[in-house]
Enzyme design. Structure first.
Site, PDB file in Angstrom:
ATOM      1  CB  CYS A   4     -15.597 -25.905 -49.943  1.00  0.00           C
ATOM      2  SG  CYS A   4     -15.005 -27.312 -50.881  1.00  0.00           S
ATOM      3  CG  HIS A  21     -11.692 -43.618 -47.186  1.00  0.00           C
ATOM      4  ND1 HIS A  21     -12.029 -43.658 -48.521  1.00  0.00           N
ATOM      5  CD2 HIS A  21     -11.174 -42.387 -46.967  1.00  0.00           C
ATOM      6  CE1 HIS A  21     -11.744 -42.496 -49.076  1.00  0.00           C
ATOM      7  NE2 HIS A  21     -11.211 -41.706 -48.155  1.00  0.00           N
TER       8      HIS A  21
HETATM    9  N1  MSP Z   1      -3.917 -36.353 -52.277  1.00  0.00           N
HETATM   10  C1  MSP Z   1      -4.931 -36.064 -53.232  1.00  0.00           C
HETATM   11  C2  MSP Z   1      -4.576 -36.643 -54.588  1.00  0.00           C
HETATM   12  C3  MSP Z   1      -3.233 -36.197 -55.137  1.00  0.00           C
HETATM   13  S1  MSP Z   1      -2.872 -36.979 -56.661  1.00  0.00           S
HETATM   14  C4  MSP Z   1      -1.534 -36.181 -57.230  1.00  0.00           C
HETATM   15  C5  MSP Z   1      -6.267 -36.666 -52.763  1.00  0.00           C
HETATM   16  N2  MSP Z   1      -6.189 -37.605 -51.821  1.00  0.00           N
HETATM   17  S2  MSP Z   1      -7.449 -38.311 -51.105  1.00  0.00           S
HETATM   18  O1  MSP Z   1      -6.889 -39.232 -50.150  1.00  0.00           O
HETATM   19  O2  MSP Z   1      -8.345 -37.336 -50.616  1.00  0.00           O
HETATM   20  O3  MSP Z   1      -8.225 -39.089 -52.233  1.00  0.00           O
HETATM   21  C6  MSP Z   1      -7.608 -40.136 -52.956  1.00  0.00           C
HETATM   22  C7  MSP Z   1      -8.544 -40.682 -54.034  1.00  0.00           C
HETATM   23  O4  MSP Z   1      -9.666 -41.334 -53.429  1.00  0.00           O
HETATM   24  C8  MSP Z   1      -9.097 -39.601 -54.966  1.00  0.00           C
HETATM   25  O5  MSP Z   1      -9.004 -40.009 -56.325  1.00  0.00           O
HETATM   26  C9  MSP Z   1     -10.537 -39.504 -54.535  1.00  0.00           C
HETATM   27  O6  MSP Z   1     -11.390 -39.115 -55.580  1.00  0.00           O
HETATM   28  C10 MSP Z   1     -10.821 -40.933 -54.127  1.00  0.00           C
HETATM   29  N3  MSP Z   1     -11.983 -41.053 -53.260  1.00  0.00           N
HETATM   30  C11 MSP Z   1     -12.163 -40.475 -52.030  1.00  0.00           C
HETATM   31  N4  MSP Z   1     -13.403 -40.831 -51.574  1.00  0.00           N
HETATM   32  C12 MSP Z   1     -14.029 -41.633 -52.479  1.00  0.00           C
HETATM   33  C13 MSP Z   1     -15.231 -42.355 -52.504  1.00  0.00           C
HETATM   34  N5  MSP Z   1     -16.129 -42.303 -51.538  1.00  0.00           N
HETATM   35  N6  MSP Z   1     -15.444 -43.146 -53.586  1.00  0.00           N
HETATM   36  C14 MSP Z   1     -14.514 -43.310 -54.576  1.00  0.00           C
HETATM   37  N7  MSP Z   1     -13.381 -42.656 -54.570  1.00  0.00           N
HETATM   38  C15 MSP Z   1     -13.170 -41.675 -53.621  1.00  0.00           C
HETATM   39  O7  MSP Z   1      -7.296 -36.267 -53.273  1.00  0.00           O
END
Ligand code: MSP
Length: 501
Positions: A143, A17
């Site tokens: 949470c 996304h």
């Molecule tokens: N798998 C873990 C990270 C492990 S790093 C050793 C994770 N994955 S995630 O897919 O949930 O998120 C990946 C990244 O996308 C994270 O840095 C998270 O903060 C970022 N974002 C998720 N949604 C977001 C927004 N809406 N806006 C900006 N960044 C966001 O967490």
């Protein structure tokens, strides 16, 4: 000089996304910029494939976790070229080389005396895959991030002695005030630290989808420790037959979102210290993108910005530009198709695109396509003085937005310059031939310098424009405004950012 930069790695329990695209684009802008500076850059991204979120999702779909991981990892991988992201490697935490190296490093942590057996009892969020401290729980047992009810877990686990690193981390934070950037994120991480560190679960007995614990094969490692280690393990096998660890470790910059700061600014440095590995230089915590209505993006609300749709309509350069420009990097902000469209037409098409097309057209019309080898206007030269240095300083703090703003002020200045000097009027008067040559040399030189600086932000358009300008140099030393434009042949090119899409 080396520059090792990483995104966080994405969970494969869902599809890519905008949040994922945002982080990859931000890192790519910095990676490209550092390459322009002649640094030896390594840019890593990838997927986080173990743990409960992935196992639960696979279970819900009635398939094996590996199958889900294989399917979704491909989608994340395929997004990178669409965004024009120039990562040097894509790590998957189910890579056997990663798993073997995780076991090696964590065995070292065990051998160094930082692991003990105990019973965990407390709140656990399966969506975060996170054991929550009491201060992280809201409304009794919910949470704070997901709002869902937490489960009360009691589990015999191996523990990591995080508390043993309280002093080391305090000293590290004090000695490196830019270890965590921006300052707000530093303060938040520092507050978490001064609250006092508690030991954390290093392994899980209840799960099987993970990396086996070498000293107790009935456990797998808690997914966060396996995942964090990707930044280190990748270097050992990214280039077949070569180990890049000595060349690139420690990392200069880990780019992450604010929901995962605790793992990166506290757990990660402590874990590295426990294994006797050097700590990374900086962790940059970016903000969250929200829907146009200021709420969390969601499909059902229809308030989101779908990266695939944005790419299809506007292209990668426009999306990259928009995300770096519209929301101050490091802070939260709202994004949407409407404001992307507005920036595209008012700034990319009408300001930058127009500056490019009028400069090329006038050099074609009045100088037969050859840049006049005239001295440039010192007035404009003054306004470009120090620009490259200021941009470097801002990008050293990952301030993508302010660096772009400084560049954009010059785009606007050059358009104003054209209005002030009216080269199309000068062209009517043979006595003004020298003045015309100077104005066009100045516009050319300004446009060239701006475009060299924009290579990192809009790589495809910048490359096309520099080509049309007959200016091949894209290294950072080419971002200096010269006192005389060098003779080059310019060629017409179709609009960089067409108005009708
Ligand atoms: N798998 C873990 C990270 C492990 S790093 C050793 C994770 N994955 S995630 O897919 O949930 O998120 C990946 C990244 O996308 C994270 O840095 C998270 O903060 C970022 N974002 C998720 N949604 C977001 C927004 N809406 N806006 C900006 N960044 C966001 O967490």
């Amino acid at each position: 000089m080396t520059f090792f930069i990483t995104t966080s790695i994405s969970y494969v329990n869902g599809e890519p996304h905008l949040g994922h695209a945002y982080e990859a684009i931000a890192c790519d802008i910095l990676a490209r910029h550092h390459r322009q500076r002649g640094e030896d850059v390594f840019f890593l991204t990838g997927t986080d494939e173990h743990g409960e979120p992935v196992a639960d999702r696979a279970h819900a779909e009635g398939i094996e976790p590996q199958e889900l991981a294989d399917r979704n990892a491909e989608r994340f991988k395929a997004l990178m070229p669409l965004l024009n992201v120039s990562n040097d490697f894509f790590i998957r935490t189910t890579d056997p080389q990663h798993e073997a190296r995780v076991q090696e490093v964590l065995q070292k942590v065990y051998d160094n005396g930082y692991v003990y057996e105990g019973v965990y009892e407390g709140w656990y969020c399966p969506r975060c895959a996170d054991f929550k401290t009491e201060s992280e729980v809201v409304d009794g047992n919910r949470c704070a991030i997901h709002g869902i009810e937490l489960t009360r877990e009691q589990e015999e686990n191996w523990f990591f002695k995080l508390s043993a690193f309280q002093q080391l981390l305090e000293e590290h934070f004090a000695a490196h005030p830019d270890f965590v950037m921006p300052a707000r994120a530093y303060n938040e991480a520092h507050a978490f630290l001064t609250h006092g560190l508690e030991d954390v679960s290093l392994t899980r007995k209840k799960l099987t989808w993970g990396v086996t614990v070498p000293w107790d094969p009935s456990h797998v490692f808690y997914v966060w420790f396996d995942a964090l280690l990707n930044y280190y393990t990748a270097l050992s096998y990214a280039r077949p037959g070569e180990d890049l660890t000595d060349r690139y470790w420690p990392a200069q910059l880990h780019m992450i979102g604010k929901d995962i700061f605790k793992f990166h600014t506290i757990f990660w440095p402590a874990l590295l210290a426990a294994a006797g590995i050097a700590l990374p230089e900086h962790v940059f915590v970016h903000g969250f993108l929200m829907g146009a209505d200021g709420r969390k993006m969601s499909k059902s609300l229809g308030n989101g910005l779908d990266p695939f749709e944005a790419l299809e309509v506007f292209g990668a350069d426009a999306l990259r530009f928009y995300l770096a420009r519209d929301v101050q990097f490091g802070e939260d902000g709202s994004v949407g198709m409407e404001s992307l469209k507005a920036r595209y037409s008012s700034e990319l098409a009408n300001e930058y695109g127009n500056l490019a097309s009028r400069t090329i057209a006038m050099i074609g019309r009045y100088c037969e396509g050859s840049v006049p080898a005239a001295t440039t206007d010192p007035l404009i030269g003054d306004e470009f003085r120090g620009l490259a240095e200021s941009v470097v300083l801002l990008l050293d703090h990952a301030d993508l937005t302010q660096a772009l703003e400084l560049i954009w002020q010059r785009v606007r200045r050059l358009n104003r310059y054209a209005e002030e000097r009216q080269p199309w009027q000068l062209a009517k008067d043979p006595e003004q031939a020298d003045a015309l040559r100077q104005v066009l040399a100045t516009m050319y030189e300004g446009l060239r310098v701006i475009t060299v600086m924009l290579v990192a932000y809009v790589p495809e358009s910048a490359a096309r424009l520099l080509d049309a300008l007959g200016a091949n140099a894209t290294d950072w030393s080419a971002a200096q405004f010269a006192t005389a434009a060098s003779a080059a042949a310019v060629v017409a090119l179709p609009p960089l950012f067409p108005k009708s899409l």
